[in-house]
Enzyme design. Sequence first.
Site, mmCIF file in Angstrom:
data_model
loop_
_atom_site.group_PDB
_atom_site.id
_atom_site.type_symbol
_atom_site.label_atom_id
_atom_site.label_comp_id
_atom_site.label_asym_id
_atom_site.label_seq_id
_atom_site.Cartn_x
_atom_site.Cartn_y
_atom_site.Cartn_z
ATOM 1 N N PRO A 13 6.338 -7.335 -7.576
ATOM 2 C CA PRO A 13 7.401 -7.533 -6.580
ATOM 3 C C PRO A 13 8.526 -6.513 -6.731
ATOM 4 C CG PRO A 13 6.834 -9.613 -7.649
ATOM 5 C CD PRO A 13 6.169 -8.518 -8.431
ATOM 6 N N GLU A 62 4.195 -13.532 -16.963
ATOM 7 C CA GLU A 62 5.481 -13.093 -16.402
ATOM 8 C C GLU A 62 5.529 -11.585 -16.184
ATOM 9 O OE1 GLU A 62 7.495 -15.571 -15.373
ATOM 10 O OE2 GLU A 62 5.856 -16.792 -16.187
ATOM 11 N N ASP A 114 -5.230 1.004 15.443
ATOM 12 C CA ASP A 114 -4.487 -0.036 14.739
ATOM 13 C C ASP A 114 -3.017 -0.060 15.086
ATOM 14 O OD1 ASP A 114 -6.619 -0.988 13.413
ATOM 15 O OD2 ASP A 114 -6.097 -0.139 11.452
ATOM 16 N N ARG A 140 -10.467 0.658 4.564
ATOM 17 C CA ARG A 140 -10.766 0.764 5.994
ATOM 18 C C ARG A 140 -10.308 2.091 6.607
ATOM 19 N NH1 ARG A 140 -7.294 -0.971 9.489
ATOM 20 N NH2 ARG A 140 -8.706 -2.180 10.794
HETATM 21 C C1 4H3 Z 1 2.566 -8.473 -6.944
HETATM 22 C C2 4H3 Z 1 2.262 -9.118 -8.137
HETATM 23 C C3 4H3 Z 1 3.664 -10.421 -6.184
HETATM 24 C C4 4H3 Z 1 3.276 -9.113 -5.970
HETATM 25 C C5 4H3 Z 1 2.721 -10.431 -8.305
HETATM 26 C C6 4H3 Z 1 3.629 -8.414 -4.687
HETATM 27 C C7 4H3 Z 1 2.443 -11.706 -11.758
HETATM 28 C C8 4H3 Z 1 2.927 -9.454 -11.239
HETATM 29 C C9 4H3 Z 1 3.521 -11.201 -12.686
HETATM 30 C C10 4H3 Z 1 2.154 -10.636 -10.746
HETATM 31 C C11 4H3 Z 1 3.333 -9.762 -12.683
HETATM 32 C C12 4H3 Z 1 4.913 -11.638 -12.316
HETATM 33 N N1 4H3 Z 1 3.392 -11.047 -7.312
HETATM 34 N N2 4H3 Z 1 4.590 -8.925 -3.930
HETATM 35 N N3 4H3 Z 1 2.535 -11.125 -9.454
HETATM 36 O O1 4H3 Z 1 3.039 -7.401 -4.382
HETATM 37 O O2 4H3 Z 1 2.320 -9.420 -13.568
HETATM 38 O O3 4H3 Z 1 5.536 -10.913 -11.324
#
Ligand code: 4H3
Length: 258
Positions: free
Chosen positions: A94, A121, A174, A159
């Site tokens: 994220p 985490e 697309d 794709r």
């Molecule tokens: C990517 C990975 C959301 C996204 C994710 C996204 C679990 C990443 C852990 C894993 C870490 C905590 N969540 N939005 N989760 O692309 O390894 O963030």
Amino acid sequence: MLQIDVVTLFPKMFDAITESGITGRARERRAYQFLPWNPRDFAANTHRTVDDRPYGGGPGMLMMVEPLAKAIRAARQRQVSAGVAKPRVIYLSPQGKLLTHQLVMSLAAESGLVLLAGRYEGVDERLIARDIDEEISIGDFVMSGGEIAAMALMDAVIRQLPGVLGDADSAQQDSFVSGLLDCPHYTRPEVYEGVAVPPVLMSGNHADINRWRLKQALGRTQQRRPDLFAERFEARGMSQDERTLLEEYRNEAQGAAK
Ligand code: 4H3
């Protein structure tokens, strides 16, 4: 052939895309080669431990550094042996840069991708600094692992590879290629639950149909994604035709409602 290696504690999850649909057929046709690497296979102790406690305390665990680093190195070395000059190593998280059509196209132009799907985490920041070229996010939300994000990225990239899509569903058509959202689509029956298909789509006049579709795409993008709309018209400017279409859209039912 594009090389895709994924470092994951759950390699079987990737069967979901390597064995089905367009991405499954693309693999059969050797448009890409896929190999999963499980950090558990690189764990040192008899329990095959792959998690470790975070310094500073707090809830949850992190991925243990050593097995992860070894799995990434193995993936990278395999790609180099397969002829990839410089594998692009990506951590799905994220905290990453948002995945867009433009980023997908740049990934599709590479010869090798190594994807790290995290669990728990997350991973030690020093491993990210040493081994990861870029962090990518598929959206502003958290999942329990990076696998689904890695699969979303893979699907979007695969794709775009040469020969994967036929002429019928060409990636050129697309949404986002034009910088706009897609127009609405209709199939049988002609009247569903009392709602008719827009008459222009039944007219057989392809100039009118294309004009209607562009109008819908413009109107929907302006209404639903003002950010994309602004970006597109910064890049290209708005023609008089496009102004007219947007004016029409606003004066029609869809433009007024929602
Ligand atoms: C990517 C990975 C959301 C996204 C994710 C996204 C679990 C990443 C852990 C894993 C870490 C905590 N969540 N939005 N989760 O692309 O390894 O963030």
